[in-house]
Every structure is written in C-alpha cells, then in structure tokens.
Scaffold this motif. Structure first.
Motif, PDB file in Angstrom:
ATOM      1  N   TYR A   7       0.880  -1.177   0.000  1.00 13.00           N
ATOM      2  CA  TYR A   7       0.000   0.000   0.000  1.00 13.00           C
ATOM      3  C   TYR A   7       0.911   1.218   0.000  1.00 13.00           C
ATOM      4  CZ  TYR A   7      -3.838   3.165   0.961  1.00 13.00           C
ATOM      5  OH  TYR A   7      -4.757   4.176   0.854  1.00 13.00           O
ATOM      6  N   PRO A  35       1.220   5.233  -0.840  1.00 11.26           N
ATOM      7  CA  PRO A  35       0.563   6.515  -1.158  1.00 11.26           C
ATOM      8  C   PRO A  35       1.319   7.272  -2.241  1.00 11.26           C
ATOM      9  CG  PRO A  35       1.772   6.680   0.899  1.00 11.26           C
ATOM     10  CD  PRO A  35       1.838   5.234   0.491  1.00 11.26           C
ATOM     11  N   ASN A  72      -4.361   4.258   7.067  1.00 15.02           N
ATOM     12  CA  ASN A  72      -4.639   5.680   7.317  1.00 15.02           C
ATOM     13  C   ASN A  72      -3.346   6.467   7.555  1.00 15.02           C
ATOM     14  OD1 ASN A  72      -7.394   5.282   7.068  1.00 15.02           O
ATOM     15  ND2 ASN A  72      -7.702   4.962   9.260  1.00 15.02           N
ATOM     16  N   SER A 105      -0.438   5.673   6.320  1.00 12.60           N
ATOM     17  CA  SER A 105       0.202   5.769   5.002  1.00 12.60           C
ATOM     18  C   SER A 105      -0.371   6.935   4.220  1.00 12.60           C
ATOM     19  CB  SER A 105       0.004   4.466   4.216  1.00 12.60           C
ATOM     20  OG  SER A 105       0.731   3.409   4.790  1.00 12.60           O
ATOM     21  N   ASN A 106      -1.684   7.108   4.277  1.00 14.40           N
ATOM     22  CA  ASN A 106      -2.329   8.205   3.555  1.00 14.40           C
ATOM     23  C   ASN A 106      -1.914   9.570   4.085  1.00 14.40           C
ATOM     24  OD1 ASN A 106      -3.736   6.476   1.847  1.00 14.40           O
ATOM     25  ND2 ASN A 106      -5.516   6.361   3.203  1.00 14.40           N
ATOM     26  N   GLU A 107      -1.429   9.597   5.325  1.00 13.34           N
ATOM     27  CA  GLU A 107      -0.956  10.858   5.919  1.00 13.34           C
ATOM     28  C   GLU A 107       0.529  11.090   5.645  1.00 13.34           C
ATOM     29  OE1 GLU A 107      -2.784  13.195   7.347  1.00 13.34           O
ATOM     30  OE2 GLU A 107      -4.565  11.985   6.891  1.00 13.34           O
ATOM     31  N   LYS A 139     -10.964   4.275  -3.955  1.00 14.39           N
ATOM     32  CA  LYS A 139      -9.919   5.294  -3.882  1.00 14.39           C
ATOM     33  C   LYS A 139      -8.642   4.718  -3.284  1.00 14.39           C
ATOM     34  CE  LYS A 139      -8.975   9.937  -2.103  1.00 14.39           C
ATOM     35  NZ  LYS A 139      -9.525  11.093  -1.322  1.00 14.39           N
ATOM     36  N   LYS A 140      -8.786   3.944  -2.210  1.00 13.82           N
ATOM     37  CA  LYS A 140      -7.616   3.359  -1.567  1.00 13.82           C
ATOM     38  C   LYS A 140      -6.977   2.281  -2.437  1.00 13.82           C
ATOM     39  CE  LYS A 140      -9.010   4.426   3.168  1.00 13.82           C
ATOM     40  NZ  LYS A 140      -9.491   3.901   4.478  1.00 13.82           N
ATOM     41  N   ASN A 194      -3.895   2.921  -4.525  1.00 17.02           N
ATOM     42  CA  ASN A 194      -2.563   2.945  -3.916  1.00 17.02           C
ATOM     43  C   ASN A 194      -1.949   1.555  -3.769  1.00 17.02           C
ATOM     44  OD1 ASN A 194      -2.616   5.742  -3.596  1.00 17.02           O
ATOM     45  ND2 ASN A 194      -3.558   5.626  -1.569  1.00 17.02           N
TER      46      ASN A 194
END
Length: 312
Positions: free
Chosen positions: A168, A170, A231, A233-235, A253-254, A257
C-alpha cells in the motif's frame, strides 16, 4: 483411579488454584478437592504441594500430570472413533484464529460451514500465535488457523491457502511511480508495521532483511490494525504491506494505492493446525475442505514465495 480424577488433577495443575480449577471444571470446590485427595490417597503420594502459593506440583506430580495428559487424550479418542465410525460430524469444536486472518477469513467460510455442518457447535477464539500454540498443547483448542510453517514437534500443519503480500503505497511515497514492487525495493525504515506479537509483522521484517540497512534516523510507528496502517500511510508516514484478502475490502480510492509484487510475489502460508493426537479430526477435515474451497476462488495467484512467520 478414574478419568474424571485425572481431569481434575490437570485442571489444578494448569490453574494452580483449587477454586479456579473447580470453576473451570463446572464442579464445586469441595467435590474437586475430595476427588484429587482420593487419588493421592490411592497412590500414596502427594501430587500437589499445597504449602506453596500458588499451588505447585511435586516432582512425582509432574510425572503424573504428563502421563495424565496422555490418558485423558486417549480416552477422548474413543469417542472420536465411535463418531467417525458412525459418520457423525458434530459436537463442540474450539477453533483459534490469528488476528490478521480472522476479520477477512471468518465471514468468508463461516456461513457455509454452519449451513453444511449444523451439528457442530463451533466456538471461535481470536488469539495470537504463541497463545494458540500453548492452548493446543494444553487441550484448550481443537484446532487453529495460523501462519506457517511453525515447525513445532507436537503440531500438525495442513496448508489452506497461500496469501500474497500487497504493497500500500501513497502517492507521496518514493515507490509511488513503480508499476510493480520487488523485495529489494523495500526499506524497513519506511514500512509501517503491526505491533510486536503479530506473526504478519515478523513475516514483513523477514521480507525486508535484504533491504537497505537501517540508518537509525527518523521514526518508527507500530499499530494493532491494518486499517490504522493504511490511514497513516495516507498521511505520508510511509508505506505498508497488507495480506491480499485485506485489500479486497478497501474502497476504490484506496485501491489506487495498491501495488502488487513482481511474480512470484512474497506470500504467507495459512494452515489449519492441530495437535498430533488428531482428536476430532473429522471436524478438522471438514473445516479444511470448506475453507480451501472458498478461498481458492478468491486468491488466483499460483506461484508464490513463502515468507516464514518466524522472526529468526
């Protein structure tokens, strides 16, 4: 000497307390104490040193408990023999499942298994691998689902499926432009991990052993759930690795990635494991058949590279 007396002795040996052993055995404390005392009188020895807190086994008591485990297991096998001869698949069955498998696998197989084998009272417990191993040895679990190989002498392992690791990554990460991942691209310094105690964490660490050496700078974040790792990772806190089945539940959406590994992808072996005594083997076989059949359709990967869950 009776099987019931031996069962009470095993309960006291495990819980090191007569009152708690009686509660777990569903009898009154005086009844359990009296039966243990009768056995000690019959053998003319002391199995327990009651002067110690908690209660401890005497030296001869340790030998008696070891033999009692074998006798009780063999007595239970007699019922198994009868059930198998009658083709009966039913009764209580306690199944342990590791935390990184339970949320995705349980909803997949449980409805089918319950419908197909309505006479089985399946009792499912989420437990870490170390706890599963201990409970299989003590007879508190009939079987378990865990990452293997474990290579433990008293445990038999039957692979159910092979689950690839998926990255995963980003958009801000250094690997975001890669179409496929390779293990030598990974750097343990920017891979978010599960907390210590999860076998999936150890598998990821083993996978990263060939990566760049750590430089001791930056930070390290550990979490108890894959959702939190995604979450983070998205940050922009780093990338993470997910088991393949966990990626199926991500929103669209996720999923953008997600990055798969170049074939053969690294993967973990998920097996049904049980004590070598093979008690209730007919139910274990039924579970294996149902789970393997269902997961086979969800995971299409054929050639994989198995990563050990053991952090050696």
């Amino acid at each position: 000497m009776t099987i019931t007396q031996l069962q009470y002795v095993l309960a006291v040996a495990e819980y090191q307390n007569f009152t708690l052993a009686a509660q777990k055995s569903f009898v009154t404390q005086p009844t359990l104490s009296m039966q243990v005392q009768k056995l000690e009188d019959e053998l003319d020895i002391l199995i327990f040193d009651r002067s110690k807190k908690p209660i401890a086994l005497t030296e001869v008591g340790k030998k008696i408990v070891a033999q009692a485990k074998n006798i009780v297991a063999e007595a239970e096998r007699i019922k198994d023999i009868v059930d198998q001869d009658k083709g009966f698949i039913g009764g209580d069955f306690v199944l342990g499942i590791i935390p990184t498998v339970m949320p995705t696998l349980l909803p997949m197989f449980l409805p089918t298994f319950v419908k197909r084998y309505p006479k089985v009272n399946l009792i499912i417990k989420e437990q870490a691998t170390d706890t599963i191993i201990r409970n299989l040895q003590d007879g508190h679990l009939d079987a378990a689902i865990a990452a293997t190989p474990l290579e433990i002498e008293f445990i038999k392992e039957r692979p159910l499926y092979y689950e690839p690791f998926v990255g995963y990554v980003p958009k801000s990460h250094r690997l975001a432009k890669e179409t496929e991942l390779q293990t030598d691209m990974l750097d343990i310094e920017d891979v978010l991990l599960l907390q210590d105690g999860h076998c999936f964490r150890d598998g990821v660490i083993n996978l990263c052993k060939s990566s760049r050496s750590a430089n001791g700078e930056g930070f390290q974040i550990e979490s108890g759930s894959f959702e939190t790792l995604v979450n983070l990772s998205n940050e922009g806190m780093g990338m993470t690795l997910l088991p393949y089945l966990n990626t199926l539940e991500l929103d669209d959406k996720k999923k953008l990635n997600l990055k798969h590994f170049k074939n053969p992808p690294p993967a973990r072996e998920i097996s049904i494991i049980y004590h070598k005594s093979e008690l209730k083997i007919q139910i274990t076989e039924a579970l294996k058949e149902v789970i393997s059949g269902i997961v086979r359709g969800a995971i299409a990967f054929q050639d994989v590279e198995i990563i050990s869950p053991l952090n050696k």
